[in-house]
Design a protein around this motif. Structure first.
Motif, PDB file in Angstrom:
ATOM      1  N   ARG A  26       0.834  -1.204   0.000  1.00 45.69           N
ATOM      2  CA  ARG A  26       0.000   0.000   0.000  1.00 45.69           C
ATOM      3  C   ARG A  26       0.869   1.256   0.000  1.00 45.69           C
ATOM      4  O   ARG A  26       0.557   2.241  -0.686  1.00 45.69           O
TER       5      ARG A  26
ATOM      6  N   GLN B 146      -8.498  12.719  -9.892  1.00 50.53           N
ATOM      7  CA  GLN B 146      -8.094  11.473  -9.249  1.00 50.53           C
ATOM      8  C   GLN B 146      -9.268  10.659  -8.735  1.00 50.53           C
ATOM      9  O   GLN B 146      -9.132   9.471  -8.411  1.00 50.53           O
TER      10      GLN B 146
ATOM     11  N   ILE C 140       0.919   4.253  -2.938  1.00 52.05           N
ATOM     12  CA  ILE C 140       0.666   5.682  -2.761  1.00 52.05           C
ATOM     13  C   ILE C 140       1.884   6.511  -3.137  1.00 52.05           C
ATOM     14  O   ILE C 140       1.757   7.619  -3.667  1.00 52.05           O
TER      15      ILE C 140
ATOM     16  N   GLY D  75       0.393   2.762  -9.666  1.00 53.19           N
ATOM     17  CA  GLY D  75       0.060   2.640  -8.255  1.00 53.19           C
ATOM     18  C   GLY D  75      -1.424   2.417  -8.031  1.00 53.19           C
ATOM     19  O   GLY D  75      -1.830   1.705  -7.097  1.00 53.19           O
TER      20      GLY D  75
ATOM     21  N   PHE E 281      -3.406  -0.551  -5.978  1.00 46.24           N
ATOM     22  CA  PHE E 281      -4.505  -0.305  -5.045  1.00 46.24           C
ATOM     23  C   PHE E 281      -5.724  -1.163  -5.383  1.00 46.24           C
ATOM     24  O   PHE E 281      -6.398  -1.695  -4.495  1.00 46.24           O
TER      25      PHE E 281
ATOM     26  N   SER F 103      -3.135   6.328   3.573  1.00 48.22           N
ATOM     27  CA  SER F 103      -2.999   6.264   2.115  1.00 48.22           C
ATOM     28  C   SER F 103      -4.248   6.766   1.390  1.00 48.22           C
ATOM     29  O   SER F 103      -4.137   7.464   0.373  1.00 48.22           O
ATOM     30  N   TYR F 104      -5.430   6.450   1.905  1.00 46.94           N
ATOM     31  CA  TYR F 104      -6.652   6.932   1.250  1.00 46.94           C
ATOM     32  C   TYR F 104      -6.728   8.454   1.310  1.00 46.94           C
ATOM     33  O   TYR F 104      -7.026   9.126   0.313  1.00 46.94           O
TER      34      TYR F 104
ATOM     35  N   ASN G 257      -3.902  14.551  -2.443  1.00 45.92           N
ATOM     36  CA  ASN G 257      -2.589  14.928  -2.974  1.00 45.92           C
ATOM     37  C   ASN G 257      -2.659  15.771  -4.235  1.00 45.92           C
ATOM     38  O   ASN G 257      -1.878  16.701  -4.407  1.00 45.92           O
TER      39      ASN G 257
ATOM     40  N   VAL H  67       1.822   6.938  -6.890  1.00 42.98           N
ATOM     41  CA  VAL H  67       0.812   7.914  -7.304  1.00 42.98           C
ATOM     42  C   VAL H  67       1.294   9.337  -7.048  1.00 42.98           C
ATOM     43  O   VAL H  67       1.176  10.215  -7.918  1.00 42.98           O
ATOM     44  N   VAL H  68       1.825   9.585  -5.862  1.00 44.36           N
ATOM     45  CA  VAL H  68       2.264  10.944  -5.515  1.00 44.36           C
ATOM     46  C   VAL H  68       3.408  11.387  -6.419  1.00 44.36           C
ATOM     47  O   VAL H  68       3.416  12.527  -6.920  1.00 44.36           O
TER      48      VAL H  68
ATOM     49  N   ILE I  36      -4.198  10.525   1.719  1.00 49.05           N
ATOM     50  CA  ILE I  36      -3.131  11.074   0.875  1.00 49.05           C
ATOM     51  C   ILE I  36      -3.565  11.053  -0.581  1.00 49.05           C
ATOM     52  O   ILE I  36      -3.370  12.023  -1.321  1.00 49.05           O
ATOM     53  N   TYR I  37      -4.146   9.944  -0.991  1.00 48.14           N
ATOM     54  CA  TYR I  37      -4.556   9.813  -2.393  1.00 48.14           C
ATOM     55  C   TYR I  37      -5.605  10.863  -2.766  1.00 48.14           C
ATOM     56  O   TYR I  37      -5.513  11.523  -3.801  1.00 48.14           O
TER      57      TYR I  37
END
Length: 310
Positions: A11, A126, A15, A45, A49, A286-287, A293, A18-19, A289-290
């Motif tokens: 995970r 996103q 993330i 990424g 997920f 992570s959720y 971000n 993705v970032v 952040i996703y």
């Protein structure tokens, strides 16, 4: 439920990819080769997920000894975990951002019901992957609790993967999607649910077959991990940033199988207590952040290098 260190590691990798993919790359700033390489393929990424989500959500259902709670309980648990933060971020996009002088460039109504991935989103982009996740949360429990798919052959759960593969094959051979603009290509191939079910399908399949592969030895898991890394490398090396050409037909499928094998490899992996602390924190966040971000990075772009804020 005890957290799996290996799944949290995957995970975190997802993330970070993705970032890094979303970080701007102005021409006047030097970036090392490794960063550019990861940035080009950071879109993958999301596919990682998808595999993790399919595995974890389906695993909770398949391993339950009874259907206690059923359909209603499933939806309440899922939506209370995902929707509050989603609607907070949507409020920032549709209300706060316009108050600061930056308009919301889409119809907000489509975002309320997770249909934007079929309507070419230009803002809160996103969220397209969240649409696929929510569509999964909507349909999967219906198949389980109303149509008793829980007892079906495990390979039935690979049919969505096959559907997406055939749909992309059709797009390549019978439409002009290859010559379409990059945005149109992404909106059609990557964003639409029926074209991108590979990862979730693989995750559900792994959850259904868990009792089989959980007995694999560490040596066999490592071999599968190497094979999985090879499949991921081939998919990313061939597709890169644009995914133009026939690679887009099977790139998501290769990633689904590759990440699935890596999941088997990492599933029972253990870190020492100190090393696991940051991994657990990032995995838990992570959720958030996703979902945040892209907005924060675009605001940073606008503030520091005068690029558009979407």
């Amino acid at each position: 439920m005890e957290r799996k260190h290996g799944l949290d590691i995957l995970r975190v990798i997802a993330i970070l990819l993705v970032v890094i993919h979303h970080i701007p790359r102005p021409e006047n700033i030097f970036f090392p080769f490794w960063f550019l390489s990861f940035s080009d393929v950071g879109w993958s990424g999301v596919d990682l997920f998808f595999v993790l989500s399919g595995f974890l959500i389906a695993g909770q259902v398949f391993q339950a000894k009874t259907n206690e709670g059923g359909l209603k309980s499933f939806w309440i648990k899922r939506w209370f975990r995902t929707l509050p933060l989603y609607y907070v971020v949507l409020f920032v996009y549709t209300v706060v951002k316009p108050m600061m002088g930056y308009s919301f460039r889409d119809n907000a109504w489509e975002y309320l019901f997770f249909t934007q991935n079929y309507l070419s989103p230009m803002d809160f982009v996103q969220s397209w992957s969240l649409c696929i996740e929510e569509h999964f949360y909507l349909v999967f429990p219906v198949l389980i609790y109303l149509f008793n798919f829980k007892k079906m052959n495990p390979f039935i759960w690979l049919l969505p993967l096959l559907l997406s593969l055939l749909s992309r094959y059709y797009l390549y051979h019978y439409t002009d999607i290859i010559s379409a603009p990059e945005t149109t290509f992404a909106h059609t191939v990557r964003f639409m649910t029926h074209n991108h079910l590979d990862g979730i399908s693989m995750g559900v399949f792994l959850a259904k077959t868990y009792d089989f592969w959980k007995e694999f030895s560490r040596t066999n898991r490592n071999i599968l991990g190497v094979l999985g890394f090879g499949l991921v490398f081939i998919a990313l090396y061939q597709s890169g940033l644009s995914m133009r050409g026939p690679i887009f037909i099977y790139s998501f499928t290769l990633l689904a199988f590759g990440f699935g094998l890596l999941l088997i490899c990492f599933h029972d992996f253990k870190l020492n207590k100190l090393a696991y602390i940051p991994v657990e924190k990032i995995a838990l966040w992570s959720y958030g952040i996703y979902i945040w971000n892209h907005l924060l990075i675009r605001k940073f772009e606008h503030t520091t290098i005068t690029m558009p804020w979407y």
